[in-house]
Write an enzyme that holds these catalytic residues in place. Structure first.
Site, PDB file in Angstrom:
ATOM      1  N   THR A  48     122.943  50.500  44.281  1.00 50.74           N
ATOM      2  CA  THR A  48     123.525  50.369  42.940  1.00 50.74           C
ATOM      3  C   THR A  48     122.810  51.348  42.023  1.00 50.74           C
ATOM      4  OG1 THR A  48     121.937  48.778  42.085  1.00 50.74           O
ATOM      5  CG2 THR A  48     123.731  47.880  43.396  1.00 50.74           C
ATOM      6  N   CYS A  49     123.158  51.323  40.736  1.00 47.97           N
ATOM      7  CA  CYS A  49     122.499  52.272  39.821  1.00 47.97           C
ATOM      8  C   CYS A  49     121.024  51.957  39.643  1.00 47.97           C
ATOM      9  CB  CYS A  49     123.217  52.302  38.485  1.00 47.97           C
ATOM     10  SG  CYS A  49     123.431  50.675  37.770  1.00 47.97           S
TER      11      CYS A  49
END
Lengths: 428, 276
Positions: A48-49
Site C-alpha cells: 500500500t502507500c
C-alpha cells in the site's frame, strides 16, 4: 515448516523509499514466482502507500531473508539499511499481520481501508496459487479478527482528517443535508476531498467555485454539482446553508461585510462556514454574527486530535482480541505436526474395516450389508474418537515430544514411516 | 388508615430512589462512554415508569379517586408525564444524550410530590368530576410540554455555546444536532400550548358551573391566562416567521421563566380556589 515475514512501513522508511518499494500487481506476480522457486510455499504480499510487506510459510531451511532479497531484486534495488525494515518469525509474524489488519499498526490508527487491502492481498495470492491450507486458514482468522475489531471496539470511529471532520461537524448543525445547499470554494485536494464527503450526504445542491474554471468545472462534474464563476459566487451567499472554503489564497476571499450582508437576506437562518484553508479564506470576525457558525482549521484539528486519542485508547482492547485470535490460530497450527499421524492411523483402521467388509460382501444381502457397513463405520468412529482428540491435544507439546508420541503410534500399529512434514499440507 | 398512609410514603420513597438511580445513570452516561450504561439506563427508565404506574394505581385504589386532587398527587403525575414523554421521544428519535436534563425535572417533581403527599382525605366533590380531571390533566400536560421545550431549548443554547467556543467534549458528542434540538423544543412548545389552551377552554366552560360564586379574576386564572398569552404571542410570531431558530428557543426559555415566576407569585403571595 515455519512462518516468517518482513515489513517496510511508515516507521522504518520515509515516503520516498516506501514509494520506491511499492509493488504493482505485475511485480507482485513476479515476486510470487521467485519466492516459489526458493521453496516458499504460501504467503501474502501487501503493498500500500504506507507499507510493503511479505508474510509467508516455508520449510525450515528456507532463509528468512529470501523474502526481502527477492523483493529488492524485483524492484532492482540493491541493499537496504537494517533499520529500514522489520523482520518477524513464527507467532510474531502472525501477530504483526493481525495488528496490520486491525488498523493499530497504521499511520492513522484505525485506518478503515487496511482490512480491505489485506483481504485483497490474500485474494491475489489465491489467484496466483500462492495460498494453501495454512494461509487459507490464516485468511479466515484475519477476516474474523477484522470483523471483531470493528464490532467490538471504537478503533475506527471519529473523523481523523480535517476534511472529514468538517463534514462530521456540519452534522452537528443540521439533521440532514438533503434540503441544504452547499458552496465549495476551491478545487484543490482538500476541497475535492470535502466535496466528495459532502456529496455522499446528498445535499439538494452543490455549487463549486474556483479561480481556475477548468478545475472547478471538473470538480463540480465529479460531485454532481454546478460550477459558478469566481466573480459571481458572492451573489449566491444568501442561498447557501454551508460554505466549505479551501483555496490557497493569501487574502480573505469572504469579508465580514459580505457575510453580514448575506445574513440579512437569510432572515435568521443559520449559515455554517468551514474554513479549511491555510491561510484562512474567510474573515474570522464573521463568527461574531449571531447566526453564523464559523470553524477554521484549528478548531477542526481539535476534533481530529481528540478522535486520534480516542482511537489510541482502544488499542489495548484490540490487542486483547489479537491475543485471542492468535491463540486460536496457533492451537490449530500446532496440530499440523500430528495431523499426518492421525490421518494414517484412521486410514489404517479404515483399510482393515473395508477389508473385512469385502470378505462378507457376498454372504449378506444388499440391505444387510449396508447395515453392517454403517455399524462398523460408527464403531470405528467411536473407537478412534479419543485417540484422535488426544493426538490433536499434543499440539501444546514441543516438537520433540510430539515426534516421540507420533513415533510410538506408528510403531504400535506398524504404520509406514514416511516423512510427516512433507505430507503436512496434504493432510489438512 | 395509618398503615395505608405509611404504605404510600414508603412507596413514594422507593419510587424516588428509582428516579434518583435513573437520573444518575443518564447523568453518568453523558460524562462517560460506557456502552453498557446505555442499556442499563433504558431498562432503569422503563422500570421506573412501570413502578410509577403501579404507584398511581395504588394511590387511586387507596384513596378511591383520581390522583389529581392535591399538590402531592399532582406533582407525582407531572413527574410521570415528563418521564413518559421523554421515554417516547427517546424511543422515536434514538437520541440518548438529553435525558439527564429532562429527568432532572422528573426527579424534582417527585421530590415535591413526596414533600406534599398529604394524608388521605375526601376531596371536594367538584374535583372528583371527571371533566375537571380532563381540565387538570391537560393543564399538566401543557406545563410538561413547556418544561420539555425549555429543557431542549437550554440544550440548544449549550450546544451553540460549545460550537462557538470549540469545546468538543463528551457532552458535546452526546448532544443531538441543533436542528433536532430546535425541532424537539418547538414540538414540545406547540404540544404544551395546545394542551394548555384545551385546559383553559375546559376551565372557562366549567368554572361558572362548579364554582358559581368564583369569578375569572382569581389570581391563578389571571396568571395562567397571562402565561397562555405569552406563549400565544410566541407561537404567532413563529407561525408568521418573524422569529425562529435561536430566537424562538430564547422565547421558549423566557416564556418558561415567566411561567415559573407567575406560578411562584400566585402560589406564595395570593390565595386561590386552585389549590395548586
Amino acid at each position: 515448516m515455519r512462518i516468517f515475514g518482513y515489513s517496510i512501513n511508515h516507521r522504518t522508511c520515509d515516503i520516498k523509499l516506501r514509494e520506491a518499494l511499492a509493488l504493482n500487481d505485475e511485480e507482485r506476480g513476479m515476486l510470487i514466482e521467485r519466492l516459489r522457486n526458493k521453496g516458499v510455499k504460501e504467503g501474502i504480499i501487501l503493498s500500500t502507500c504506507n507499507r510493503t510487506e511479505v508474510i509467508a510459510v516455508g520449510e525450515d531451511d528456507v532463509p528468512a531473508k529470501v523474502l526481502l532479497d527477492e523483493t529488492l531484486k524485483v524492484k532492482n534495488i540493491i541493499g537496504l539499511g537494517k533499520n529500514n525494515f522489520d523482520e518477524f518469525y513464527e507467532e510474531e509474524a502472525i501477530e504483526h499481520l493481525f495488528a496490520v489488519a486491525s488498523g493499530i499498526d497504521s499511520l492513522i490508527v484505525g485506518d478503515s481501508q487496511i482490512l480491505g487491502q489485506v483481504k485483497e492481498s490474500f485474494l491475489f495470492s489465491a489467484e496466483n496459487q500462492f495460498t494453501g491450507p495454512i494461509f487459507n486458514r490464516l485468511q479466515l482468522a484475519t477476516l474474523k479478527l477484522g470483523k471483531r475489531v470493528i464490532s467490538e471496539t471504537a478503533i475506527g470511529e471519529g473523523a481523523v482528517s480535517v476534511s472529514f471532520a468538517a463534514i462530521k461537524l456540519i452534522e452537528k448543525y443540521y439533521n440532514t443535508l438533503r434540503d441544504k445547499t452547499v458552496l465549495i470554494i476551491g478545487a484543490g485536494e482538500t476541497a475535492k476531498l470535502a466535496a466528495i464527503h459532502i456529496a455522499d450526504k446528498n445535499p439538494v445542491k452543490i455549487y463549486v467555485t474556483n479561480r481556475t474554471p477548468e478545475r472547478g468545472v471538473k470538480l463540480a462534474e465529479k460531485v454532481g454539482g454546478e460550477f459558478v464563476g469566481f466573480e459571481d459566487f458572492k451573489s449566491l451567499l444568501h442561498n447557501v446553508d454551508v460554505i466549505i472554503s479551501a483555496t490557497s489564497s493569501k487574502d480573505f476571499i469572504l469579508s465580514y461585510d459580505e457575510v453580514k450582508s448575506a445574513m440579512k437576506k437569510r432572515k435568521g437562518k443559520i449559515l455554517v462556514i468551514m474554513d479549511i484553508a491555510l491561510p484562512r479564506d474567510v474573515d474570522p470576525k464573521v463568527a461574531q454574527l449571531e447566526e453564523v457558525f464559523y470553524q477554521d482549521i484549528d478548531s477542526l484539528n481539535i476534533i481530529v486530535d481528540q478522535n486520534i486519542e480516542r482511537r489510541k485508547a482502544e488499542i489495548p482492547k484490540v490487542k486483547e482480541i489479537i491475543a485471542t485470535e492468535l491463540r486460536a490460530f496457533y492451537e490449530w497450527f500446532n496440530t499440523l505436526d500430528v495431523l499426518p499421524t492421525v490421518k494414517k492411523l484412521r486410514a489404517f483402521f479404515e483399510e482393515i474395516r473395508q477389508d473385512e467388509m469385502e470378505k462378507i460382501k457376498y454372504k449378506l444381502n444388499e440391505r444387510e450389508f449396508e447395515k453392517v457397513n454403517e455399524m462398523t463405520r460408527r464403531l470405528l468412529g467411536r473407537i478412534l474418537h479419543n485417540p484422535t482428540v488426544n493426538l490433536k491435544s499434543l499440539s501444546n507439546l514441543n516438537e520433540e515430544e510430539k515426534a516421540i508420541y507420533c513415533e510410538v503410534i506408528k510403531e504400535l500399529f506398524n504404520i509406514d514411516n514416511e516423512n510427516d512434514t512433507e505430507n503436512k499440507s496434504e493432510s489438512i | 388508615m395509618g398503615s395505608f398512609l405509611s404504605g404510600e410514603k414508603i412507596f413514594a420513597i422507593v419510587l424516588l430512589l428509582f428516579y434518583l438511580f435513573t437520573f444518575s445513570a443518564y447523568l453518568i452516561d453523558v460524562k462517560t462512554e460506557i456502552p453498557r450504561l446505555t442499556k442499563i439506563k433504558r431498562v432503569a427508565i422503563f422500570i421506573t415508569l412501570l413502578f410509577h404506574l403501579i404507584f398511581i394505581f395504588y394511590v387511586f385504589t387507596n384513596r378511591n379517586h383520581i390522583p389529581l386532587t392535591n399538590k402531592g398527587e399532582l406533582f407525582s403525575v407531572v413527574a410521570f408525564s415528563v418521564t413518559l414523554i421523554y421515554f417516547i421521544l427517546e424511543l422515536l428519535t434514538e437520541i440518548h444524550g438529553t435525558g439527564f436534563l429532562i429527568l432532572f425535572f422528573s426527579l424534582l417533581f417527585q421530590v415535591l410530590s413526596l414533600l406534599f403527599l398529604s394524608p388521605v382525605q375526601t376531596p371536594p366533590s367538584e374535583i372528583i368530576n371527571s371533566y375537571i380531571g380532563i381540565h387538570i390533566y391537560t393543564a399538566i400536560l401543557g406545563y410538561v410540554g413547556f418544561a420539555i421545550s425549555a429543557a431542549y431549548g437550554l440544550m440548544y443554547i449549550v450546544l451553540v455555546s460549545k460550537l462557538k467556543k470549540n469545546r468538543f467534549d463528551i457532552f458535546f458528542n452526546k448532544l443531538p444536532n441543533l436542528e433536532i434540538l430546535s425541532k424537539l423544543s418547538s414540538t414540545a412548545f406547540y404540544t404544551g400550548f395546545v394542551m394548555l389552551t384545551t385546559a383553559l377552554i375546559l376551565g372557562i366552560i366549567w368554572l361558572p358551573r362548579i364554582f358559581p360564586e368564583r369569578g375569572f379574576f382569581d389570581p391563578k386564572v389571571i396568571a395562567t391566562l397571562l402565561v397562555w398569552l405569552v406563549y400565544a404571542i410566541g407561537a404567532l410570531l413563529n407561525l408568521l416567521k418573524i422569529i425562529h431558530g435561536k430566537k424562538f428557543v430564547y422565547l421558549s426559555l423566557t416564556a418558561f421563566g415567566f411561567l415559573i415566576a407567575a406560578s411562584a407569585v400566585t402560589t406564595l403571595l395570593t390565595s386561590s380556589f386552585h389549590s395548586f
